[in-house]
Design an enzyme around this catalytic site. Structure first.
Site, short mmCIF file in Angstrom:
data_model
loop_
_atom_site.label_atom_id
_atom_site.label_comp_id
_atom_site.label_asym_id
_atom_site.label_seq_id
_atom_site.Cartn_x
_atom_site.Cartn_y
_atom_site.Cartn_z
N LYS A 95 0.86 -1.19 0.00
CA LYS A 95 0.00 0.00 0.00
C LYS A 95 0.89 1.24 0.00
CE LYS A 95 -3.79 2.14 2.69
NZ LYS A 95 -4.65 2.00 3.88
N SER A 147 -9.65 2.26 3.03
CA SER A 147 -8.73 2.97 2.15
C SER A 147 -7.76 2.05 1.41
CB SER A 147 -7.93 3.99 2.96
OG SER A 147 -7.10 3.34 3.90
N SER A 203 -9.84 -0.10 7.22
CA SER A 203 -9.29 -0.06 5.86
C SER A 203 -8.63 -1.34 5.36
CB SER A 203 -8.29 1.09 5.75
OG SER A 203 -8.99 2.28 5.57
N1 GLN Z 1 -13.02 4.69 6.55
C1 GLN Z 1 -12.33 5.14 7.70
C2 GLN Z 1 -11.87 6.55 7.52
O1 GLN Z 1 -12.19 7.11 6.54
C3 GLN Z 1 -11.19 4.23 8.03
C4 GLN Z 1 -10.01 4.44 7.17
C5 GLN Z 1 -8.84 3.59 7.58
O2 GLN Z 1 -9.00 2.57 8.25
N2 GLN Z 1 -7.65 4.02 7.20
O3 GLN Z 1 -11.20 7.12 8.33
#
Ligand code: GLN
Length: 483
Positions: free
Chosen positions: A76, A151, A175
């Site tokens: 990532k 994400s 994410s």
């Molecule tokens: N969807 C969540 C956010 O927007 C979690 C994102 C994540 O786990 N990096 O913060």
């Protein structure tokens, strides 16, 4: 080889059925064919990857190969990697080539894993659909009209599309699990502090945790063995004896107590998702598990709590992107403040700006007690709810997300609607608990559904074992999109 797992690729390398260079070449060919459409990768550098593959082959020829030496994966783009452009999905880092490796990247290198590139993600890991990347949306390989989740959307899409056998991801509020669920793959967010955050660009430091994403629970265990471990470069890294996360893969499930929280099957949960999750629980009963009802009464508070605390931490963490030391700098400005303002205005996307504003607000004098401090207290209560539940069960099961993958563009203009997506994934991050998503079915329209498993602290081996047992009697994890 296309559908091969990490385990099978390791065996092919050990038996000399394939060389690492051949594997890297095969995957790069597939990446080049599919990426223009799916957009799972931000950066591909075939020369660099093939050099790593040749070095792995040389290591094997010298009899110095470990289990995964020569096996490809991708990272990532939140993890910095030496000599690789490392963007975090943001325009502000579009020209940033890292001078060093994140600890996770370094550990993968030491194990001889071959890096096939940097994977697309929501900007600074903020998002649930991968639509917040400055490098364009990622398409879900199962249905190009659907989001891959976020994400770690690039990671999930790349594994589902078999562009890589496995990938690293990060999980601050879901994410790893939500994109794994949307793309029909397996992913685990370990207990906070198990995987080093050094070089994993910070979003919300007290939540962020790296973890593996792959086809199977067994592969996740193999990759977690590489990724996890104490790191003195990360002050929140836990100093614990090294563990073998594969050690419970063959443990029978008789006597396993599964807790089903009623709050995870409440209003807003899609019927097909609920049915698939309950069918998975039935499968576990056949394997010898028993089911108990539990309650996580503060589940609904997870969204406001997380969306106060995570932006607060983000507003502080992202202050380092000021156009002075690295990253984008505005071409024209009048003085230092103007340079900061223009560089950040130009470099950050809408969602990142929204969170910096929210974070600065909840931390400001006069609002700190009302928002930040109160949210910290609720965070503790949410963690306590889990401990009460774990008095009567070994693991908690439920959906990873309230729906299967939604359509691209369908929620992007409504941040609150997007935040609701995280209702089931945020609580484990607030509590620091390990949690995973395991493929458990499909909707009628062919979009994958994930079963979420939440364990108590340090129960990764148990969780991976019970997911592996489920994967011995189901084949959801073996389905691949036709591409
Ligand atoms: N969807 C969540 C956010 O927007 C979690 C994102 C994540 O786990 N990096 O913060």
């Amino acid at each position: 080889m296309q559908n091969a797992t990490l385990k099978q690729l390791a065996e092919a390398l050990a038996s000399k059925a394939a060389s690492s260079e051949e594997l890297a070449q095969d995957y790069l060919t597939r990446i080049n064919a599919l990426n223009p459409d799916l957009n799972a990768f931000i950066t591909i550098d075939a020369d660099k990857s093939l050099n790593e593959a040749r070095a792995a082959d040389a290591r094997r020829a010298q009899g110095q190969a470990g289990l995964l030496t020569g096996v490809p994966l991708a990272h990532k783009d939140i993890f910095v990697a030496e000599g690789w452009r490392s963007t975090c999905g943001s325009k502000i880092l579009s020209n940033f080539v890292s001078p060093y490796d994140a600890t996770v990247v370094a550990r993968c290198k030491t194990a001889g894993l071959v890096n096939l590139g940097k994977l697309n993600c929501d900007e600074f890991a903020m998002g649930s659909s991968n639509e917040n990347s400055a490098y364009g949306v990622v398409k879900n390989p199962w249905d190009r009209l659907a989001v891959p989740g976020g994400s770690s959307g690039g990671s999930a899409a790349a594994v589902a599309a078999r562009m890589v056998p496995a990938a690293t991801g990060t999980d601050t509020g879901g994410s790893i699990r939500q994109p794994a669920s949307f793309c029909g793959i397996t992913g685990i967010k370990p207990t906070y502090g198990i995987v080093s955050r050094y070089g994993m660009v910070a979003y919300a430091s007290s939540f962020d945790q790296g973890g593996p994403m792959a086809q199977t629970a067994e592969d996740c265990a193999l990759l977690l063995n590489v990724m996890a471990g104490f790191d003195e470069l990360d002050s929140t890294s836990l100093e614990r004896a090294p563990e073998d996360y594969t050690r419970e893969l063959d443990t029978p499930l008789a006597g396993l107590r599964i807790g089903l929280p009623k709050e995870y099957f409440a209003e807003g949960l899609d019927g097909e998702v609920a049915a698939a999750v309950l069918a998975a629980v039935e499968e576990y009963k056949k394997l010898g598990a028993t089911v108990v009802d539990v309650s996580l009464p503060r589940t609904r508070m997870a969204i406001p709590t997380y969306y106060i605390l995570a932006p607060a931490e983000a507003s502080s963490n992202l202050s380092r992107f000021d156009g002075v030391r690295y990253g984008h700098r505005a071409a024209e400005y009048t003085d230092l403040n103007d340079m900061y303002e223009k560089s950040r205005s130009e470099g950050f996307g809408e969602e990142v700006k929204r969170r910096i504003l929210t974070g600065a607000y909840v931390l400001s004098h006069g609002y700190y007690d009302a928002y930040y401090l109160k949210a910290q207290k609720v965070r503790r209560l949410i963690a306590e709810d889990f401990q009460r539940a774990f008095e009567v069960c070994d693991v908690i099961m439920g959906p990873a997300a309230p729906t299967a993958a939604f359509d691209l563009g369908s929620r992007a203009s409504d941040p609150l609607q997007m935040y609701l997506e995280d209702v089931y994934t945020l609580s484990p991050n607030l509590a620091g608990l390990p949690a995973m998503s395991v493929p458990a079915g499909f909707t009628r329209t062919g979009r994958p559904i994930g079963l979420q498993v939440v364990g108590n602290y340090f129960s990764e081996a148990k969780m991976l074992g019970l997911a592996h047992q489920y994967q011995q009697v189901t084949n959801w994890h073996q389905q691949a999109p036709v591409l």
